[in-house]
Design a protein around this motif. Structure first.
Motif, PDB file in Angstrom:
ATOM      1  N   UNK A  16       0.832  -1.201   0.000  1.00  0.00           N
ATOM      2  CA  UNK A  16       0.000   0.000   0.000  1.00  0.00           C
ATOM      3  C   UNK A  16       0.864   1.247   0.000  1.00  0.00           C
ATOM      4  N   UNK A  17       1.933   1.205   0.780  1.00  0.00           N
ATOM      5  CA  UNK A  17       2.819   2.366   0.866  1.00  0.00           C
ATOM      6  C   UNK A  17       3.477   2.648  -0.473  1.00  0.00           C
ATOM      7  N   UNK A  18       3.972   1.615  -1.143  1.00  0.00           N
ATOM      8  CA  UNK A  18       4.622   1.814  -2.427  1.00  0.00           C
ATOM      9  C   UNK A  18       3.682   2.420  -3.453  1.00  0.00           C
ATOM     10  N   UNK A  19       2.439   1.941  -3.464  1.00  0.00           N
ATOM     11  CA  UNK A  19       1.456   2.486  -4.404  1.00  0.00           C
ATOM     12  C   UNK A  19       1.152   3.945  -4.093  1.00  0.00           C
ATOM     13  N   UNK A  20       1.035   4.274  -2.806  1.00  0.00           N
ATOM     14  CA  UNK A  20       0.756   5.657  -2.411  1.00  0.00           C
ATOM     15  C   UNK A  20       1.903   6.579  -2.796  1.00  0.00           C
ATOM     16  N   UNK A  21       3.131   6.114  -2.596  1.00  0.00           N
ATOM     17  CA  UNK A  21       4.292   6.935  -2.942  1.00  0.00           C
ATOM     18  C   UNK A  21       4.328   7.197  -4.447  1.00  0.00           C
ATOM     19  N   UNK A  22       4.040   6.167  -5.238  1.00  0.00           N
ATOM     20  CA  UNK A  22       4.041   6.345  -6.693  1.00  0.00           C
ATOM     21  C   UNK A  22       3.017   7.399  -7.117  1.00  0.00           C
ATOM     22  N   UNK A  23       1.835   7.377  -6.509  1.00  0.00           N
ATOM     23  CA  UNK A  23       0.826   8.375  -6.837  1.00  0.00           C
ATOM     24  C   UNK A  23       1.241   9.760  -6.344  1.00  0.00           C
ATOM     25  N   UNK A  24       1.854   9.795  -5.160  1.00  0.00           N
ATOM     26  CA  UNK A  24       2.305  11.082  -4.611  1.00  0.00           C
ATOM     27  C   UNK A  24       3.352  11.708  -5.512  1.00  0.00           C
ATOM     28  N   UNK A  25       4.196  10.897  -6.117  1.00  0.00           N
ATOM     29  CA  UNK A  25       5.223  11.429  -7.009  1.00  0.00           C
ATOM     30  C   UNK A  25       4.620  12.030  -8.274  1.00  0.00           C
ATOM     31  N   UNK A  26       3.380  11.664  -8.551  1.00  0.00           N
ATOM     32  CA  UNK A  26       2.666  12.237  -9.698  1.00  0.00           C
ATOM     33  C   UNK A  26       1.831  13.454  -9.297  1.00  0.00           C
ATOM     34  N   UNK A  27       1.956  13.863  -8.028  1.00  0.00           N
ATOM     35  CA  UNK A  27       1.274  15.057  -7.570  1.00  0.00           C
ATOM     36  C   UNK A  27      -0.014  14.827  -6.802  1.00  0.00           C
ATOM     37  N   UNK A  28      -0.304  13.583  -6.439  1.00  0.00           N
ATOM     38  CA  UNK A  28      -1.522  13.258  -5.702  1.00  0.00           C
ATOM     39  C   UNK A  28      -1.310  13.563  -4.207  1.00  0.00           C
ATOM     40  N   UNK A  29      -1.893  14.661  -3.735  1.00  0.00           N
ATOM     41  CA  UNK A  29      -1.689  15.058  -2.337  1.00  0.00           C
ATOM     42  C   UNK A  29      -2.343  14.090  -1.366  1.00  0.00           C
ATOM     43  N   UNK A  30      -3.491  13.527  -1.743  1.00  0.00           N
ATOM     44  CA  UNK A  30      -4.140  12.555  -0.870  1.00  0.00           C
ATOM     45  C   UNK A  30      -3.254  11.321  -0.694  1.00  0.00           C
ATOM     46  N   UNK A  31      -2.584  10.913  -1.766  1.00  0.00           N
ATOM     47  CA  UNK A  31      -1.697   9.757  -1.684  1.00  0.00           C
ATOM     48  C   UNK A  31      -0.510  10.047  -0.767  1.00  0.00           C
ATOM     49  N   UNK A  32      -0.018  11.291  -0.826  1.00  0.00           N
ATOM     50  CA  UNK A  32       1.066  11.651   0.099  1.00  0.00           C
ATOM     51  C   UNK A  32       0.571  11.543   1.541  1.00  0.00           C
ATOM     52  N   UNK A  33      -0.676  11.923   1.779  1.00  0.00           N
ATOM     53  CA  UNK A  33      -1.253  11.791   3.114  1.00  0.00           C
ATOM     54  C   UNK A  33      -1.319  10.341   3.568  1.00  0.00           C
TER      55      UNK A  33
END
Length: 205
Positions: A16-33
């Motif tokens: 789950x963490x890896x997927x969230x980080x990948x989305x955060x790197x694309x600018x997804x602020x919720x994923x960074x959260x």
């Protein structure tokens, strides 16, 4: 808590963490959260073991750097946990240099002394490491042992990842963590029963 329980729990979230980080790197602020919520508790515990009551401030500095540089990160969820631990460690060392002294452990608080059961082992001592008082006790360990225990048990890194954070060999980290846990167990009233090998935190991880 069983042997290596904290690392296994952390590893269970790494997908789950890896997927969230990948989305955060694309600018997804919720994923960074999401990444923050997964990583922050262990990271804060690690920093409390290093800098005590200043952990929140140091964590804030670390997360500012993490947010700024997340686009440079390459790796999976486990790698992100190690990367953020490295950043947090650097910020903690900067903080300690400013203070010109490494904080030492305080005297045992009464609620730590009152932990149940006379027959304690180093595994049972791990249970206490979630408390503020026990984290203060970890700060009283030799620095190499404190670092190894905090990264393996509180952050949940495996030996190889912890070794990368510390710039040491995995075997040295396993041994330091083992010795630190044995010392904590003795200080918490342990009377034996642990396996006398430096694989207590999980040789296979």
């Amino acid at each position: 808590m069983g042997q290596g329980g904290e690392p296994r729990r952390a590893q269970a979230q790494d997908g789950e963490l890896g997927a969230a980080v990948a989305r955060a790197q694309e600018g997804d602020e919720d994923a960074f959260g999401v990444a923050y919520r997964i990583v922050h508790p262990g990271l804060l515990g690690y920093l409390r073991g290093l800098v005590g009551d200043d952990a929140e401030d140091v964590a804030g500095d670390a997360w500012l750097e993490i947010a700024r540089d997340i686009g440079r990160f390459r790796g999976d969820g486990a790698g992100f946990r190690g990367w953020t631990s490295t950043i947090a460690r650097h910020r903690a060392l900067d903080h300690l240099r400013r203070q010109r002294s490494r904080p030492r452990g305080t005297a045992l608080e009464q609620d730590v002394l009152d932990l149940p059961g006379p027959q304690r082992t180093d595994e049972q001592a791990l249970e206490a490491l979630t408390t503020r008082e026990a984290l203060a006790l970890v700060r009283g360990l030799p620095p190499d042992q404190a670092d190894a225990v905090l990264l393996r048990v509180v952050v949940g890194l495996d030996a190889a990842a912890a070794a990368r954070v510390l710039g040491k060999r995995p075997g040295a980290v396993r041994t330091a963590a083992y010795r630190g846990l044995k010392r904590l167990a003795r200080q918490l009233g342990a009377t034996g029963g642990a396996d006398e090998r430096p694989q207590t935190l999980g040789e296979s991880t």
